[in-house]
Motif scaffolding. Structure first.
Motif, PDB file in Angstrom:
ATOM      1  N   VAL A   1       1.021  -1.140  -0.069  1.00  0.00           N
ATOM      2  CA  VAL A   1       0.038   0.244  -0.061  1.00  0.00           C
ATOM      3  C   VAL A   1       0.805   1.272  -0.453  1.00  0.00           C
ATOM      4  CG1 VAL A   1      -2.155  -0.755   1.048  1.00  0.00           C
ATOM      5  CG2 VAL A   1      -0.417   0.463   2.388  1.00  0.00           C
ATOM      6  N   ASP A   2       0.581   2.364  -0.869  1.00  0.00           N
ATOM      7  CA  ASP A   2       1.245   3.643  -0.472  1.00  0.00           C
ATOM      8  C   ASP A   2       0.858   3.931   0.334  1.00  0.00           C
ATOM      9  OD1 ASP A   2       2.927   5.766  -1.034  1.00  0.00           O
ATOM     10  OD2 ASP A   2       2.330   5.903  -3.478  1.00  0.00           O
ATOM     11  N   ALA A   3       0.941   4.329   1.879  1.00  0.00           N
ATOM     12  CA  ALA A   3       0.593   4.616   3.161  1.00  0.00           C
ATOM     13  C   ALA A   3       0.830   6.054   3.291  1.00  0.00           C
ATOM     14  CB  ALA A   3       1.447   3.858   3.311  1.00  0.00           C
ATOM     15  N   PHE A   4       2.173   6.604   2.528  1.00  0.00           N
ATOM     16  CA  PHE A   4       2.808   7.669   3.153  1.00  0.00           C
ATOM     17  C   PHE A   4       2.841   8.941   1.567  1.00  0.00           C
ATOM     18  CE2 PHE A   4       5.209   4.929   5.340  1.00  0.00           C
ATOM     19  CZ  PHE A   4       4.752   5.553   6.191  1.00  0.00           C
ATOM     20  N   ALA A   5       1.820   8.514   0.772  1.00  0.00           N
ATOM     21  CA  ALA A   5       2.215   9.571  -0.748  1.00  0.00           C
ATOM     22  C   ALA A   5       1.100  10.563  -0.823  1.00  0.00           C
ATOM     23  CB  ALA A   5       1.453   9.454  -1.477  1.00  0.00           C
ATOM     24  N   ASP A   6       0.432  10.727   0.633  1.00  0.00           N
ATOM     25  CA  ASP A   6      -0.826  11.744   1.009  1.00  0.00           C
ATOM     26  C   ASP A   6      -0.561  12.319   1.963  1.00  0.00           C
ATOM     27  OD1 ASP A   6      -2.070  11.968  -2.479  1.00  0.00           O
ATOM     28  OD2 ASP A   6      -3.906  10.565  -0.961  1.00  0.00           O
ATOM     29  N   VAL A   7       0.511  12.053   2.454  1.00  0.00           N
ATOM     30  CA  VAL A   7       0.699  12.305   4.524  1.00  0.00           C
ATOM     31  C   VAL A   7       2.124  14.004   3.713  1.00  0.00           C
ATOM     32  CG1 VAL A   7       2.011  12.308   5.833  1.00  0.00           C
ATOM     33  CG2 VAL A   7       0.564  10.713   4.713  1.00  0.00           C
ATOM     34  N   PRO A   8       1.495  15.160   3.760  1.00  0.00           N
ATOM     35  CA  PRO A   8       2.627  16.406   3.718  1.00  0.00           C
ATOM     36  C   PRO A   8       3.959  16.507   4.428  1.00  0.00           C
ATOM     37  CG  PRO A   8      -0.002  17.493   4.431  1.00  0.00           C
ATOM     38  CD  PRO A   8      -0.189  16.078   4.553  1.00  0.00           C
ATOM     39  N   GLU A   9       4.531  16.069   4.274  1.00  0.00           N
ATOM     40  CA  GLU A   9       6.236  16.381   4.270  1.00  0.00           C
ATOM     41  C   GLU A   9       6.352  17.251   5.073  1.00  0.00           C
ATOM     42  OE1 GLU A   9       9.662  14.512   6.698  1.00  0.00           O
ATOM     43  OE2 GLU A   9       8.343  13.587   4.886  1.00  0.00           O
TER      44      GLU A   9
ATOM     45  N   SER B   1       3.606 -23.309   6.279  1.00  0.00           N
ATOM     46  CA  SER B   1       1.749 -23.038   6.164  1.00  0.00           C
ATOM     47  C   SER B   1       1.726 -21.716   7.221  1.00  0.00           C
ATOM     48  CB  SER B   1       0.432 -24.027   7.310  1.00  0.00           C
ATOM     49  OG  SER B   1       1.131 -25.245   6.659  1.00  0.00           O
ATOM     50  N   PHE B   2       2.337 -21.657   7.904  1.00  0.00           N
ATOM     51  CA  PHE B   2       2.917 -20.145   8.924  1.00  0.00           C
ATOM     52  C   PHE B   2       2.719 -18.906   7.937  1.00  0.00           C
ATOM     53  CE2 PHE B   2       4.922 -16.758  11.538  1.00  0.00           C
ATOM     54  CZ  PHE B   2       4.026 -16.604  11.788  1.00  0.00           C
ATOM     55  N   VAL B   3       3.992 -18.885   7.291  1.00  0.00           N
ATOM     56  CA  VAL B   3       4.660 -17.715   6.345  1.00  0.00           C
ATOM     57  C   VAL B   3       3.470 -17.248   5.607  1.00  0.00           C
ATOM     58  CG1 VAL B   3       6.135 -16.705   4.475  1.00  0.00           C
ATOM     59  CG2 VAL B   3       6.692 -18.586   6.854  1.00  0.00           C
ATOM     60  N   LYS B   4       2.139 -18.683   4.530  1.00  0.00           N
ATOM     61  CA  LYS B   4       1.148 -18.305   4.082  1.00  0.00           C
ATOM     62  C   LYS B   4       0.334 -17.563   4.735  1.00  0.00           C
ATOM     63  CE  LYS B   4       2.597 -21.791  -0.288  1.00  0.00           C
ATOM     64  NZ  LYS B   4       1.780 -22.514  -0.746  1.00  0.00           N
ATOM     65  N   ALA B   5       0.531 -18.482   5.769  1.00  0.00           N
ATOM     66  CA  ALA B   5      -1.204 -17.465   6.455  1.00  0.00           C
ATOM     67  C   ALA B   5      -1.071 -16.197   6.874  1.00  0.00           C
ATOM     68  CB  ALA B   5      -1.579 -18.494   7.438  1.00  0.00           C
ATOM     69  N   THR B   6       0.108 -15.935   7.230  1.00  0.00           N
ATOM     70  CA  THR B   6       0.400 -14.860   7.892  1.00  0.00           C
ATOM     71  C   THR B   6       0.860 -13.652   6.511  1.00  0.00           C
ATOM     72  OG1 THR B   6       1.614 -15.496   9.364  1.00  0.00           O
ATOM     73  CG2 THR B   6       2.590 -12.908   9.210  1.00  0.00           C
ATOM     74  N   SER B   7       1.351 -14.184   5.095  1.00  0.00           N
ATOM     75  CA  SER B   7       1.011 -13.269   4.041  1.00  0.00           C
ATOM     76  C   SER B   7       0.296 -12.846   3.591  1.00  0.00           C
ATOM     77  CB  SER B   7       2.046 -13.746   3.332  1.00  0.00           C
ATOM     78  OG  SER B   7       1.571 -14.867   2.985  1.00  0.00           O
ATOM     79  N   SER B   8      -1.182 -13.314   4.013  1.00  0.00           N
ATOM     80  CA  SER B   8      -2.118 -13.196   3.483  1.00  0.00           C
ATOM     81  C   SER B   8      -2.938 -12.399   3.985  1.00  0.00           C
ATOM     82  CB  SER B   8      -3.431 -14.324   2.960  1.00  0.00           C
ATOM     83  OG  SER B   8      -3.448 -15.773   4.208  1.00  0.00           O
ATOM     84  N   ALA B   9      -2.716 -12.240   5.673  1.00  0.00           N
ATOM     85  CA  ALA B   9      -3.440 -11.868   6.793  1.00  0.00           C
ATOM     86  C   ALA B   9      -3.146 -10.124   6.893  1.00  0.00           C
ATOM     87  CB  ALA B   9      -3.672 -12.514   7.598  1.00  0.00           C
ATOM     88  N   VAL B  10      -2.191 -10.087   6.002  1.00  0.00           N
ATOM     89  CA  VAL B  10      -1.423  -8.843   6.350  1.00  0.00           C
ATOM     90  C   VAL B  10      -1.034  -7.567   4.959  1.00  0.00           C
ATOM     91  CG1 VAL B  10      -0.444  -9.229   8.611  1.00  0.00           C
ATOM     92  CG2 VAL B  10       1.359  -9.805   6.418  1.00  0.00           C
ATOM     93  N   SER B  11      -1.027  -6.783   5.056  1.00  0.00           N
ATOM     94  CA  SER B  11      -0.236  -6.061   4.208  1.00  0.00           C
ATOM     95  C   SER B  11       0.744  -4.804   4.366  1.00  0.00           C
ATOM     96  CB  SER B  11      -1.763  -5.017   3.137  1.00  0.00           C
ATOM     97  OG  SER B  11      -3.061  -5.822   2.752  1.00  0.00           O
ATOM     98  N   VAL B  12       1.501  -3.959   3.690  1.00  0.00           N
ATOM     99  CA  VAL B  12       2.163  -3.388   4.619  1.00  0.00           C
ATOM    100  C   VAL B  12       2.681  -1.863   3.061  1.00  0.00           C
ATOM    101  CG1 VAL B  12       3.796  -4.841   5.777  1.00  0.00           C
ATOM    102  CG2 VAL B  12       4.733  -4.704   3.519  1.00  0.00           C
ATOM    103  N   ASP B  13       3.463  -1.215   3.495  1.00  0.00           N
ATOM    104  CA  ASP B  13       3.570  -0.146   2.778  1.00  0.00           C
ATOM    105  C   ASP B  13       5.377  -0.894   2.283  1.00  0.00           C
ATOM    106  OD1 ASP B  13       6.985   0.932   3.655  1.00  0.00           O
ATOM    107  OD2 ASP B  13       5.247   0.158   5.749  1.00  0.00           O
ATOM    108  N   GLU B  14       5.008   0.273   1.205  1.00  0.00           N
ATOM    109  CA  GLU B  14       5.859  -0.076  -0.394  1.00  0.00           C
ATOM    110  C   GLU B  14       7.568   0.085   0.225  1.00  0.00           C
ATOM    111  OE1 GLU B  14       4.813   3.032  -3.344  1.00  0.00           O
ATOM    112  OE2 GLU B  14       3.159   1.234  -4.181  1.00  0.00           O
ATOM    113  N   LYS B  15       7.965   0.629   1.453  1.00  0.00           N
ATOM    114  CA  LYS B  15       9.590   0.195   1.542  1.00  0.00           C
ATOM    115  C   LYS B  15       9.424  -0.781   2.553  1.00  0.00           C
ATOM    116  CE  LYS B  15      10.412   5.047  -0.115  1.00  0.00           C
ATOM    117  NZ  LYS B  15      10.880   6.286   0.452  1.00  0.00           N
TER     118      LYS B  15
END
Length: 300
Positions: free
Chosen positions: A18-26, A222-236
């Motif tokens: 996800v692009d978490a910081f694109a619209d956050v004014p620096e 199994s653990f890593v697959k389940a975790t990766s399907s349950a989370v999203s992270v920022d691009e960096k």
């Protein structure tokens, strides 16, 4: 170790970004005071919660502080009903007024949530992780269950109306997820739900590092697959770097605290949580300076 890193890199390609910081004014963001420390904003929703009324508000807001020496972590839960100033969203349609903190997500998505949390805490957010708590079921089942210490005996308000006994018990994924949703049977309501979620998160981390999963390729997969399907992270955000940084972290080094509050009340027709602004200022200043002893002392 090399094989593990390569495996994580392959998993990393499948995780939603996800692009978490694109619209956050620096120009309005807090400056990083402590060199080398890291602050991760964890946003959680429960897409299959029986009480869910739809909408896009986030149920769980945690600022995870990882000190420079990486020897511990402090996870700060901000109650979702905390009454704060929500900055105006980039599109100008919402915000620019006081509201419950989780309204920021509905009004401006992750970027406005980052902006609101940074404004409230004065802590600069380095990374963002979005967790679907409903996905914890698969994660916990991949661990063969987790051990949870229930604070009292009570019955779930959701079918099949499980009975939870006071004390330590092994829970499978469905049971632990049900436990993490309970609040109406407790005098402090949503604060109890926060405690339950904290217990489940800590139990998952404890079991993942101490339950032999790393040495069992099938369970690890199994653990890593389940975790990766349950989370999203920022691009960096890099899983490989995070795993390397936190490889020595254990449950005993994790501290869960709740952002300082004055309790609940009402603003108009809304039931809200009022921040203890004086204590919060001292507390978050300690987070900004990466002073772990002060963080722990000011959270009491």
């Amino acid at each position: 170790m090399i094989g593990g890193a390569l495996y994580l890199r392959s998993v990393e390609k499948d995780i939603d970004r996800v692009d978490a910081f694109a619209d956050v004014p620096e120009e309005g963001r807090p400056q990083a005071v402590a060199n080398g420390a890291m602050n991760i904003l964890i946003l959680g929703s429960d897409s299959r919660d029986p009480e869910s009324t739809g909408g896009s508000r986030t149920d769980t807001i945690i600022v995870a502080h990882i000190p420079k020496d990486r020897s511990s972590a402090q996870l700060v839960s901000i109650p979702r009903d905390t009454w704060v100033n929500v900055p105006k969203a980039k599109n100008g349609g919402h915000g620019g007024r006081d509201a419950k903190i989780n309204a920021a997500y509905a009004w401006g998505g992750i970027p406005l949530m980052v902006q609101t949390v940074e404004s409230f805490t004065t802590v600069r957010i380095d990374h963002v992780m979005i967790v679907d708590f409903a996905g914890f079921k698969e994660i916990i089942d991949a661990l063969d269950g987790v051990d949870i210490n229930a604070e009292k005996s009570f019955t779930s308000i959701h079918p099949p109306f499980r009975k939870f006994e006071q004390g330590m018990q092994r829970m499978d994924g469905e049971t632990a997820l049900d436990y993490s949703r309970q609040r109406k049977q407790f005098a402090d309501g949503d604060f109890a739900r926060i405690r339950h979620q904290q217990q489940v998160i800590k139990a998952i981390l404890d079991k993942a590092v101490s339950g032999g999963i790393v040495t069992n390729p099938g369970r690890l997969n199994s653990f890593v697959k389940a975790t990766s399907s349950a989370v999203s992270v920022d691009e960096k955000m890099s899983l490989v770097s995070m795993a390397t940084d936190l490889r020595n972290l254990r449950g005993r080094n994790l501290t869960f605290v709740t952002s300082p509050t004055k309790g609940t009340g009402r603003v108009g027709s809304e039931s809200v949580v009022f921040a203890n602004t004086e204590k919060a200022k001292t507390f978050y200043d300690a987070v900004r300076r990466d002073s772990v002893d002060e963080i722990l002392a000011s959270s009491k």
